[in-house]
Design a protein around this motif. Structure first.
Motif, PDB file in Angstrom:
ATOM      1  N   LEU A 220       0.862  -1.183   0.000  1.00 25.48           N
ATOM      2  CA  LEU A 220       0.000   0.000   0.000  1.00 25.48           C
ATOM      3  C   LEU A 220       0.899   1.234   0.000  1.00 25.48           C
ATOM      4  O   LEU A 220       1.711   1.419   0.908  1.00 25.48           O
ATOM      5  CB  LEU A 220      -0.904   0.022   1.229  1.00 25.48           C
ATOM      6  CG  LEU A 220      -1.808  -1.193   1.479  1.00 25.48           C
ATOM      7  CD1 LEU A 220      -2.798  -0.893   2.599  1.00 25.48           C
ATOM      8  CD2 LEU A 220      -2.532  -1.614   0.217  1.00 25.48           C
ATOM      9  N   LEU A 221       0.760   2.056  -1.019  1.00 22.31           N
ATOM     10  CA  LEU A 221       1.624   3.217  -1.190  1.00 22.31           C
ATOM     11  C   LEU A 221       0.813   4.501  -1.056  1.00 22.31           C
ATOM     12  O   LEU A 221      -0.184   4.685  -1.751  1.00 22.31           O
ATOM     13  CB  LEU A 221       2.295   3.173  -2.561  1.00 22.31           C
ATOM     14  CG  LEU A 221       3.033   4.443  -3.005  1.00 22.31           C
ATOM     15  CD1 LEU A 221       4.217   4.734  -2.077  1.00 22.31           C
ATOM     16  CD2 LEU A 221       3.502   4.318  -4.453  1.00 22.31           C
ATOM     17  N   HIS A 222       1.261   5.368  -0.153  1.00 22.32           N
ATOM     18  CA  HIS A 222       0.691   6.711  -0.088  1.00 22.32           C
ATOM     19  C   HIS A 222       1.800   7.708  -0.371  1.00 22.32           C
ATOM     20  O   HIS A 222       2.892   7.616   0.201  1.00 22.32           O
ATOM     21  CB  HIS A 222       0.086   7.004   1.294  1.00 22.32           C
ATOM     22  CG  HIS A 222      -0.460   8.395   1.401  1.00 22.32           C
ATOM     23  ND1 HIS A 222      -1.575   8.816   0.701  1.00 22.32           N
ATOM     24  CD2 HIS A 222      -0.024   9.481   2.100  1.00 22.32           C
ATOM     25  CE1 HIS A 222      -1.818  10.090   0.974  1.00 22.32           C
ATOM     26  NE2 HIS A 222      -0.889  10.521   1.819  1.00 22.32           N
ATOM     27  N   VAL A 223       1.507   8.649  -1.257  1.00 24.75           N
ATOM     28  CA  VAL A 223       2.493   9.660  -1.628  1.00 24.75           C
ATOM     29  C   VAL A 223       2.062  11.002  -1.049  1.00 24.75           C
ATOM     30  O   VAL A 223       0.998  11.522  -1.380  1.00 24.75           O
ATOM     31  CB  VAL A 223       2.649   9.766  -3.152  1.00 24.75           C
ATOM     32  CG1 VAL A 223       3.712  10.807  -3.493  1.00 24.75           C
ATOM     33  CG2 VAL A 223       3.030   8.412  -3.747  1.00 24.75           C
ATOM     34  N   LEU A 224       2.892  11.544  -0.193  1.00 23.31           N
ATOM     35  CA  LEU A 224       2.643  12.844   0.419  1.00 23.31           C
ATOM     36  C   LEU A 224       3.172  13.931  -0.500  1.00 23.31           C
ATOM     37  O   LEU A 224       4.361  13.941  -0.819  1.00 23.31           O
ATOM     38  CB  LEU A 224       3.334  12.917   1.773  1.00 23.31           C
ATOM     39  CG  LEU A 224       3.190  14.218   2.568  1.00 23.31           C
ATOM     40  CD1 LEU A 224       1.737  14.442   2.962  1.00 23.31           C
ATOM     41  CD2 LEU A 224       4.080  14.174   3.795  1.00 23.31           C
ATOM     42  N   PRO A 225       2.326  14.841  -0.973  1.00 25.99           N
ATOM     43  CA  PRO A 225       2.810  15.898  -1.865  1.00 25.99           C
ATOM     44  C   PRO A 225       3.916  16.699  -1.205  1.00 25.99           C
ATOM     45  O   PRO A 225       3.826  17.069  -0.033  1.00 25.99           O
ATOM     46  CB  PRO A 225       1.563  16.750  -2.113  1.00 25.99           C
ATOM     47  CG  PRO A 225       0.415  15.836  -1.841  1.00 25.99           C
ATOM     48  CD  PRO A 225       0.876  14.921  -0.743  1.00 25.99           C
ATOM     49  N   ALA A 226       4.957  16.970  -1.951  1.00 27.44           N
ATOM     50  CA  ALA A 226       6.081  17.732  -1.415  1.00 27.44           C
ATOM     51  C   ALA A 226       5.811  19.220  -1.407  1.00 27.44           C
ATOM     52  O   ALA A 226       6.469  19.965  -0.685  1.00 27.44           O
ATOM     53  CB  ALA A 226       7.339  17.441  -2.228  1.00 27.44           C
TER      54      ALA A 226
ATOM     55  N   GLU B 215       7.246  10.748  -0.653  1.00 28.75           N
ATOM     56  CA  GLU B 215       6.937  12.163  -0.793  1.00 28.75           C
ATOM     57  C   GLU B 215       7.337  12.624  -2.187  1.00 28.75           C
ATOM     58  O   GLU B 215       8.360  12.201  -2.716  1.00 28.75           O
ATOM     59  CB  GLU B 215       7.690  12.973   0.265  1.00 28.75           C
ATOM     60  CG  GLU B 215       7.291  14.432   0.323  1.00 28.75           C
ATOM     61  CD  GLU B 215       7.893  15.128   1.534  1.00 28.75           C
ATOM     62  OE1 GLU B 215       7.994  16.371   1.507  1.00 28.75           O
ATOM     63  OE2 GLU B 215       8.267  14.425   2.501  1.00 28.75           O
ATOM     64  N   GLY B 216       6.512  13.459  -2.792  1.00 26.56           N
ATOM     65  CA  GLY B 216       6.818  13.977  -4.115  1.00 26.56           C
ATOM     66  C   GLY B 216       5.595  13.980  -5.006  1.00 26.56           C
ATOM     67  O   GLY B 216       4.455  14.011  -4.541  1.00 26.56           O
ATOM     68  N   ASP B 217       5.824  13.935  -6.311  1.00 23.82           N
ATOM     69  CA  ASP B 217       4.736  13.882  -7.279  1.00 23.82           C
ATOM     70  C   ASP B 217       4.124  12.484  -7.266  1.00 23.82           C
ATOM     71  O   ASP B 217       4.817  11.476  -7.458  1.00 23.82           O
ATOM     72  CB  ASP B 217       5.258  14.207  -8.680  1.00 23.82           C
ATOM     73  CG  ASP B 217       4.181  14.092  -9.727  1.00 23.82           C
ATOM     74  OD1 ASP B 217       3.351  15.018  -9.820  1.00 23.82           O
ATOM     75  OD2 ASP B 217       4.150  13.062 -10.426  1.00 23.82           O
ATOM     76  N   ALA B 218       2.824  12.400  -7.022  1.00 26.12           N
ATOM     77  CA  ALA B 218       2.186  11.107  -6.807  1.00 26.12           C
ATOM     78  C   ALA B 218       2.337  10.164  -7.997  1.00 26.12           C
ATOM     79  O   ALA B 218       2.749   9.014  -7.851  1.00 26.12           O
ATOM     80  CB  ALA B 218       0.709  11.311  -6.477  1.00 26.12           C
ATOM     81  N   ALA B 219       1.997  10.646  -9.195  1.00 29.18           N
ATOM     82  CA  ALA B 219       2.050   9.785 -10.371  1.00 29.18           C
ATOM     83  C   ALA B 219       3.467   9.293 -10.639  1.00 29.18           C
ATOM     84  O   ALA B 219       3.688   8.119 -10.949  1.00 29.18           O
ATOM     85  CB  ALA B 219       1.507  10.519 -11.585  1.00 29.18           C
ATOM     86  N   ARG B 220       4.420  10.196 -10.526  1.00 32.83           N
ATOM     87  CA  ARG B 220       5.811   9.809 -10.773  1.00 32.83           C
ATOM     88  C   ARG B 220       6.290   8.785  -9.758  1.00 32.83           C
ATOM     89  O   ARG B 220       6.940   7.802 -10.116  1.00 32.83           O
ATOM     90  CB  ARG B 220       6.697  11.053 -10.738  1.00 32.83           C
ATOM     91  CG  ARG B 220       8.170  10.755 -10.995  1.00 32.83           C
ATOM     92  CD  ARG B 220       8.989  12.027 -11.056  1.00 32.83           C
ATOM     93  NE  ARG B 220      10.394  11.741 -11.288  1.00 32.83           N
ATOM     94  CZ  ARG B 220      11.336  12.669 -11.399  1.00 32.83           C
ATOM     95  NH1 ARG B 220      10.992  13.940 -11.308  1.00 32.83           N
ATOM     96  NH2 ARG B 220      12.585  12.331 -11.621  1.00 32.83           N
ATOM     97  N   GLN B 221       5.956   8.997  -8.490  1.00 32.59           N
ATOM     98  CA  GLN B 221       6.382   8.060  -7.456  1.00 32.59           C
ATOM     99  C   GLN B 221       5.734   6.691  -7.641  1.00 32.59           C
ATOM    100  O   GLN B 221       6.368   5.658  -7.431  1.00 32.59           O
ATOM    101  CB  GLN B 221       6.045   8.615  -6.068  1.00 32.59           C
ATOM    102  CG  GLN B 221       6.877   9.816  -5.654  1.00 32.59           C
ATOM    103  CD  GLN B 221       8.300   9.431  -5.278  1.00 32.59           C
ATOM    104  OE1 GLN B 221       8.769   8.323  -5.524  1.00 32.59           O
ATOM    105  NE2 GLN B 221       9.003  10.370  -4.660  1.00 32.59           N
ATOM    106  N   ILE B 222       4.475   6.671  -8.037  1.00 34.97           N
ATOM    107  CA  ILE B 222       3.788   5.393  -8.262  1.00 34.97           C
ATOM    108  C   ILE B 222       4.447   4.629  -9.406  1.00 34.97           C
ATOM    109  O   ILE B 222       4.770   3.443  -9.282  1.00 34.97           O
ATOM    110  CB  ILE B 222       2.297   5.626  -8.557  1.00 34.97           C
ATOM    111  CG1 ILE B 222       1.583   6.162  -7.306  1.00 34.97           C
ATOM    112  CG2 ILE B 222       1.631   4.336  -9.032  1.00 34.97           C
ATOM    113  CD1 ILE B 222       0.197   6.698  -7.581  1.00 34.97           C
ATOM    114  N   ALA B 223       4.638   5.296 -10.545  1.00 31.70           N
ATOM    115  CA  ALA B 223       5.232   4.639 -11.706  1.00 31.70           C
ATOM    116  C   ALA B 223       6.661   4.193 -11.428  1.00 31.70           C
ATOM    117  O   ALA B 223       7.067   3.076 -11.796  1.00 31.70           O
ATOM    118  CB  ALA B 223       5.189   5.564 -12.918  1.00 31.70           C
ATOM    119  N   GLU B 224       7.440   5.052 -10.763  1.00 31.14           N
ATOM    120  CA  GLU B 224       8.841   4.700 -10.488  1.00 31.14           C
ATOM    121  C   GLU B 224       8.943   3.588  -9.444  1.00 31.14           C
ATOM    122  O   GLU B 224       9.814   2.718  -9.551  1.00 31.14           O
ATOM    123  CB  GLU B 224       9.599   5.940 -10.028  1.00 31.14           C
ATOM    124  CG  GLU B 224       9.817   6.958 -11.151  1.00 31.14           C
ATOM    125  CD  GLU B 224      10.665   8.146 -10.704  1.00 31.14           C
ATOM    126  OE1 GLU B 224      10.990   8.229  -9.493  1.00 31.14           O
ATOM    127  OE2 GLU B 224      11.005   8.980 -11.565  1.00 31.14           O
TER     128      GLU B 224
END
Length: 292
Positions: A37-43, A94-103
């Motif tokens: 489960l991945l949550h990305v916190l906007p930077a 933390e960072g851009d959500a779409a980029r972090q998910i794909a990477e």
């Protein structure tokens, strides 16, 4: 045989992402997968209406640390009482959500991303420009999206008795059919194929149109036979003509498909992998869609 050893489920703590996680859990049970489960916190600095204290003299470093700690708690508590799957981890980035998910999916060699088409916060915008749209564009692995609807989502539980595989007969069709066939085999589902031959409305008035239509459909059926021979499948085939989105979604609806599998084009890169009709198919499909 299809392997889904690692599944990535991005979450924003909305009910839509909870539904996607429940689906991922059921998938993992069939495939003995590991789930993250991945949550990305906007930077970026949050808007004033979310964190007004940041704009009245509070120390930004302290506020950012509190946001990070709060997100960490939210992630740890998300479906914690419901999800008991043993091979599940939680990851906060933390960072851009779409980029972090794909990477993350690429770096971790994930086999599937399961996510809603929209939710709240970063998921709120519909498809074009949204996190989900960017993931569909950039991700190298297949992406499973739930039904695109504004109504309250279902509980997300997996029930796939019928799989419909939409083929454009392009270079990626072999991979698309292989994935659909492998998935159907593992879940003991019925598999069918649909192909839509786009007809140029400018030819409809010409007397050769019926002959052209017949030749086009026959050529499509011949190519599908070749693809089935390569994949080792012997499933029902629907060859339609006209509007691609409407014909595929109508076939999914009429055949009571529980899952639609379609392609996203070639290898990931500067131009992405999104086939021209994938957005509209995902938007209007009556069932979940896997884009390969």
């Amino acid at each position: 045989m299809l392997s889904l050893s690692k599944i990535l489920a991005p979450v924003d703590f909305s009910e839509r992402s909870a539904s996607a996680v429940r689906c991922a859990i059921d998938l993992a049970g069939f495939f003995q997968s590991q789930i993250t489960l991945l949550h990305v916190l906007p930077a970026l600095v949050p808007p004033p209406h979310e964190y007004p204290e940041m704009y009245v003299g509070a120390a930004p470093v302290e506020i950012v640390a509190e946001r990070r700690a709060r997100s960490s708690r939210d992630l740890a508590n998300f479906l914690n009482g419901e999800v008991t799957y043993p091979h599940l981890t939680r990851l906060l980035l933390e960072g851009d959500a779409a980029r972090q998910i794909a990477e993350t999916a690429a770096a971790g060699s994930f086999d599937l991303i399961v996510m809603p088409t929209h939710g709240r916060g970063s998921f709120r915008r519909l498809l074009v420009g949204s996190v989900t749209a960017k993931v569909l564009h950039d991700a190298a692995c297949p992406v499973w999206t739930r039904v695109h609807t504004h109504t309250t989502p279902d509980d997300g539980r997996l029930a796939v008795g019928r799989v419909l595989c939409a083929l454009d007969l392009g270079p990626s069709s072999t991979a698309t059919l292989d994935w659909a066939a492998g998935f159907s085999e593992r879940l003991n589902s019925t598999l069918a194929i649909v192909h839509v031959a786009p007809l140029d409305p400018r030819t409809e008035a010409y007397y050769l149109s019926p002959e052209w239509r017949g030749r086009t459909i026959e050529a499509a059926r011949s190519r599908i036979e070749e693809l089935q021979a390569e994949a080792g499948t012997h499933c029902e085939v629907h060859v339609e003509s006209g509007d691609i989105r409407q014909a595929i979604c109508d076939t999914a609806r009429d055949s009571h498909a529980d899952l639609l599998v379609t392609g996203r084009g070639g290898a990931a890169g500067a131009t992405g992998r999104l086939a021209s009709h994938a957005y509209s198919i995902i938007r209007d499909s009556p069932c979940p869609v896997v884009t390969v």
